[in-house]
Design a protein around this motif. Sequence first.
Motif, PDB file in Angstrom:
ATOM      1  N   CYS A  34      31.185  43.271  35.694  1.00 28.68           N
ATOM      2  CA  CYS A  34      32.568  42.821  35.529  1.00 28.68           C
ATOM      3  C   CYS A  34      32.692  41.330  35.867  1.00 28.68           C
ATOM      4  O   CYS A  34      33.256  40.548  35.097  1.00 28.68           O
ATOM      5  N   ARG A  35      32.107  40.955  36.997  1.00 29.48           N
ATOM      6  CA  ARG A  35      32.209  39.560  37.454  1.00 29.48           C
ATOM      7  C   ARG A  35      31.465  38.610  36.511  1.00 29.48           C
ATOM      8  O   ARG A  35      31.866  37.467  36.322  1.00 29.48           O
ATOM      9  N   PHE A  36      30.374  39.106  35.905  1.00 27.28           N
ATOM     10  CA  PHE A  36      29.538  38.225  35.081  1.00 27.28           C
ATOM     11  C   PHE A  36      29.504  38.675  33.612  1.00 27.28           C
ATOM     12  O   PHE A  36      28.506  38.490  32.919  1.00 27.28           O
TER      13      PHE A  36
ATOM     14  N   SER B 238      22.090  35.739  44.859  1.00 26.72           N
ATOM     15  CA  SER B 238      23.416  35.108  44.904  1.00 26.72           C
ATOM     16  C   SER B 238      24.390  35.816  43.948  1.00 26.72           C
ATOM     17  O   SER B 238      25.589  35.887  44.213  1.00 26.72           O
ATOM     18  N   ILE B 239      23.866  36.362  42.881  1.00 32.77           N
ATOM     19  CA  ILE B 239      24.737  37.121  41.955  1.00 32.77           C
ATOM     20  C   ILE B 239      25.253  38.397  42.627  1.00 32.77           C
ATOM     21  O   ILE B 239      26.438  38.739  42.524  1.00 32.77           O
ATOM     22  N   LEU B 240      24.376  39.071  43.344  1.00 31.95           N
ATOM     23  CA  LEU B 240      24.819  40.276  44.060  1.00 31.95           C
ATOM     24  C   LEU B 240      25.863  39.926  45.123  1.00 31.95           C
ATOM     25  O   LEU B 240      26.889  40.606  45.231  1.00 31.95           O
ATOM     26  N   SER B 241      25.594  38.887  45.881  1.00 32.98           N
ATOM     27  CA  SER B 241      26.554  38.496  46.929  1.00 32.98           C
ATOM     28  C   SER B 241      27.909  38.157  46.310  1.00 32.98           C
ATOM     29  O   SER B 241      28.960  38.584  46.805  1.00 32.98           O
ATOM     30  N   GLU B 242      27.868  37.410  45.248  1.00 34.03           N
ATOM     31  CA  GLU B 242      29.109  37.022  44.572  1.00 34.03           C
ATOM     32  C   GLU B 242      29.860  38.249  44.044  1.00 34.03           C
ATOM     33  O   GLU B 242      31.093  38.271  44.005  1.00 34.03           O
ATOM     34  N   SER B 243      29.104  39.291  43.647  1.00 30.56           N
ATOM     35  CA  SER B 243      29.736  40.508  43.092  1.00 30.56           C
ATOM     36  C   SER B 243      30.391  41.358  44.162  1.00 30.56           C
ATOM     37  O   SER B 243      31.149  42.283  43.849  1.00 30.56           O
ATOM     38  N   GLU B 244      30.061  41.056  45.429  1.00 29.67           N
ATOM     39  CA  GLU B 244      30.593  41.875  46.525  1.00 29.67           C
ATOM     40  C   GLU B 244      31.768  41.199  47.238  1.00 29.67           C
ATOM     41  O   GLU B 244      32.244  41.695  48.259  1.00 29.67           O
TER      42      GLU B 244
ATOM     43  N   SER C 163      35.727  39.741  43.397  1.00 31.86           N
ATOM     44  CA  SER C 163      34.978  40.518  42.399  1.00 31.86           C
ATOM     45  C   SER C 163      35.386  41.982  42.416  1.00 31.86           C
ATOM     46  O   SER C 163      35.493  42.633  41.371  1.00 31.86           O
ATOM     47  N   LYS C 164      35.616  42.501  43.626  1.00 35.86           N
ATOM     48  CA  LYS C 164      36.068  43.894  43.728  1.00 35.86           C
ATOM     49  C   LYS C 164      37.404  44.075  43.011  1.00 35.86           C
ATOM     50  O   LYS C 164      37.631  45.071  42.316  1.00 35.86           O
ATOM     51  N   ALA C 165      38.275  43.064  43.177  1.00 34.64           N
ATOM     52  CA  ALA C 165      39.596  43.147  42.544  1.00 34.64           C
ATOM     53  C   ALA C 165      39.471  43.089  41.018  1.00 34.64           C
ATOM     54  O   ALA C 165      40.243  43.746  40.299  1.00 34.64           O
ATOM     55  N   LEU C 166      38.505  42.326  40.533  1.00 37.90           N
ATOM     56  CA  LEU C 166      38.317  42.237  39.081  1.00 37.90           C
ATOM     57  C   LEU C 166      38.010  43.612  38.481  1.00 37.90           C
ATOM     58  O   LEU C 166      38.546  43.992  37.443  1.00 37.90           O
ATOM     59  N   LEU C 167      37.127  44.372  39.142  1.00 38.31           N
ATOM     60  CA  LEU C 167      36.757  45.691  38.627  1.00 38.31           C
ATOM     61  C   LEU C 167      37.932  46.664  38.738  1.00 38.31           C
ATOM     62  O   LEU C 167      38.188  47.447  37.816  1.00 38.31           O
ATOM     63  N   ARG C 168      38.647  46.588  39.878  1.00 39.21           N
ATOM     64  CA  ARG C 168      39.835  47.450  40.015  1.00 39.21           C
ATOM     65  C   ARG C 168      40.828  47.154  38.890  1.00 39.21           C
ATOM     66  O   ARG C 168      41.442  48.052  38.325  1.00 39.21           O
ATOM     67  N   ASN C 169      40.942  45.876  38.571  1.00 36.85           N
ATOM     68  CA  ASN C 169      41.848  45.475  37.507  1.00 36.85           C
ATOM     69  C   ASN C 169      41.413  46.064  36.156  1.00 36.85           C
ATOM     70  O   ASN C 169      42.240  46.558  35.383  1.00 36.85           O
ATOM     71  N   ASN C 170      40.107  46.033  35.879  1.00 36.61           N
ATOM     72  CA  ASN C 170      39.604  46.647  34.644  1.00 36.61           C
ATOM     73  C   ASN C 170      39.943  48.133  34.599  1.00 36.61           C
ATOM     74  O   ASN C 170      40.382  48.658  33.573  1.00 36.61           O
ATOM     75  N   SER C 171      39.734  48.823  35.727  1.00 33.24           N
ATOM     76  CA  SER C 171      39.971  50.270  35.762  1.00 33.24           C
ATOM     77  C   SER C 171      41.455  50.585  35.572  1.00 33.24           C
ATOM     78  O   SER C 171      41.815  51.540  34.875  1.00 33.24           O
ATOM     79  N   ASN C 172      42.325  49.770  36.172  1.00 34.57           N
ATOM     80  CA  ASN C 172      43.768  49.966  35.970  1.00 34.57           C
ATOM     81  C   ASN C 172      44.164  49.686  34.531  1.00 34.57           C
ATOM     82  O   ASN C 172      44.978  50.405  33.937  1.00 34.57           O
ATOM     83  N   MET C 173      43.573  48.631  33.978  1.00 37.22           N
ATOM     84  CA  MET C 173      43.859  48.274  32.591  1.00 37.22           C
ATOM     85  C   MET C 173      43.433  49.399  31.637  1.00 37.22           C
ATOM     86  O   MET C 173      44.125  49.697  30.671  1.00 37.22           O
TER      87      MET C 173
END
Lengths: 195, 195
Positions: A96-98, A141-147, A151-161
């Motif tokens: 989601c983040r990338f 660094s990609i994993l850290s950025e995803s956590e 980034s968590k909010a981005l995925l929640r946003n996808n799921s709500n959408m």
Amino acid sequence: MKLEFWFEFGSTYSYPSAMRIEELVTQSGVSLVWKPFLLGPIFKSQGWSDSPFNLYPAKGNYMWRDLERICRNRELEFRKPTVFPRNGLLAARVACRFSEQDWIAEFVRNVFCANFQLDKDISNRNVVKSCLPLSVEESESILSESETEHSKALLRNNSNMAVELGIFGAPSFIVGNELFWGDDRLEQAIEWSKQ
Amino acid sequence: MKLEFWFEFGSTYSYPSAMRIEELVTQSGVSLVWKPFLLGPIFKSQGWSDSPFNLYPAKGNYMWRDLERICRNRELEFRKPTVFPRNGLLAARVACRFSEQDWIAEFVRNVFCANFQLDKDISNRNVVKSCLPLSVEESESILSESETEHSKALLRNNSNMAVELGIFGAPSFIVGNELFWGDDRLEQAIEWSKQ
């Protein structure tokens, strides 16, 4: 036109779609948008505490056989995972983040292969890291950025959408205002996106 | 080889299959066996008091749009019934008791047209009678014969057999030991029956 691919890493029928969508869509001159989301919250809102394939054994038995036939027809390797459904949360946060990176398609396929060919635990951080087609340093660094909270909010946003778009299962494809559900609707979705 | 067509008159996706199956199967030199059954008892055993398309609105909304697209693609007339699902009990008893008659295919198509083109109440005895491609006198005796205890038991037997075969929805197709579910699997089932 754009075709949105809504998928979940634990979802069985998302696997054969993920393995072929980039090639099919590229051939058609359509632009592909990767939309990872989580099915768990959608199932919960329907009163299901587990995948319907586990809750309804007849449906589940059929799905495993159907998936086996689909993969055999397409000469796509398939091994039934020993755990189902697997938790694709971290992998989905990365995707989601990338989602607009040039390595996204390969990463998505690697995660699906880990789950449905290699029977690996895709909730494991090291397994997710090994699916990134990047150097170890970049992977970390990609994993850290995803956590991060962002980034968590981005995925929640996808799921709500997904819910707002009327999505109730995976894979789903969205073209304009049209929803198509299931691996067997991918060709139809691509046809629609050419109109 | 034989191909069994398991269908239910109230089932939306059974409609496009019923309208094309005789022609497709005949072209393939496969022999077709008509297997009407009832979905109600299967849904009840899964804890559903109604069609899942009514219980889960997102799934239902999608289904109506998907069906509309399928029918448009095939130039098949379709009108959304004002009552769903309709009670196909009597029609199923007729189709079950007389499944080997030469008029069965036409009768089945007429009932599906009554439900999904003409928005007629297919639970009504006169509507069912009007779907029989026979003289009024014969129609009356066929209906009476379909309402005997023996005929009722035949349909119950089909519905029980469906569960034993792992069927959980309609349309389903059985070829040997293989189960195929959904209108979109009809071509695959026919291919399988040629092996």
